[in-house]
Design a protein around this motif. Sequence first.
Motif: not given
Length: 274
Positions: A1, A97, A112, A116
């Motif tokens: 990020m 995302e 994943e 997030v």
Amino acid sequence: MATETAGSKPLNTVASQQRTTYTVNTVTADDIKASLKAGFSDFVSRPMMSGFFGLFYAVFGILFVWCLVWLGKVWMVLPAAVAFPLIAPFAAAGLYEMSRRLQRNESFGWSEILTVMANQRKREMGWMAFVTLFILWIWFYQFRTVLVIVLQDSSFSDLEGFFRVAFFTSEGWTFLAIGTCVGAFLSAVLFSFTVVAMPMLLDRDIDFITAMLTSVRVVTENPAVMLAWAAIITVTMLLSLVPAFLGLIFTLPILGHTTWHLYQRAVTPTLANG
């Protein structure tokens, strides 16, 4: 990020500190078309995962309306239907995302994406939720106030009765006219605050004020195109509610993925010395 600041200051030396600024680009109708095409491509790439977010949103909508009817708050169904598309950016966080990772050709699974999303509670997304809920509270409050003032002599005990009074009486038309004007204003404010702020908060390590101000700049510097995008979102989402909310299984993911790509075209991060 990515992070907002980069570089460091060496000991006993004077070095320029770099910070990230955000340039708002000119957005055209071609950008919306290209973003829609990319959003549809993302949906096709992961239809089951994308559709899950649409299904979750649809089920939430069904349960919400059922609760209003069960509690006897039938008058809230209409403002809820108008407000429903406005909270879609939160439901689309996982879609942003997904698009981000697809854009970078990164592999990912459920863990994943959900991780997030869960981590957003530790960042600035919570403040954006507060701003959104505050504006929605104002919307419901003014709707109730106008209803009491204008329809004070009317009575209805079910949803059919409410719609009959609202759409087939002169008082109802006055009520809808006032409510529509106020609702349009509040919707425009909320749209301006969130249209690119939500994907931006997920993508960049920034504060929610910067994200909101950047989002407002995107709208004010591209008013016609962003108004068209708002109309596309509103009409598509409202039509999706007609078949028992089930249309959202497809439209929400496509619009969510599209919003990510439109954000990428509208905002460019640049490093500046400061």
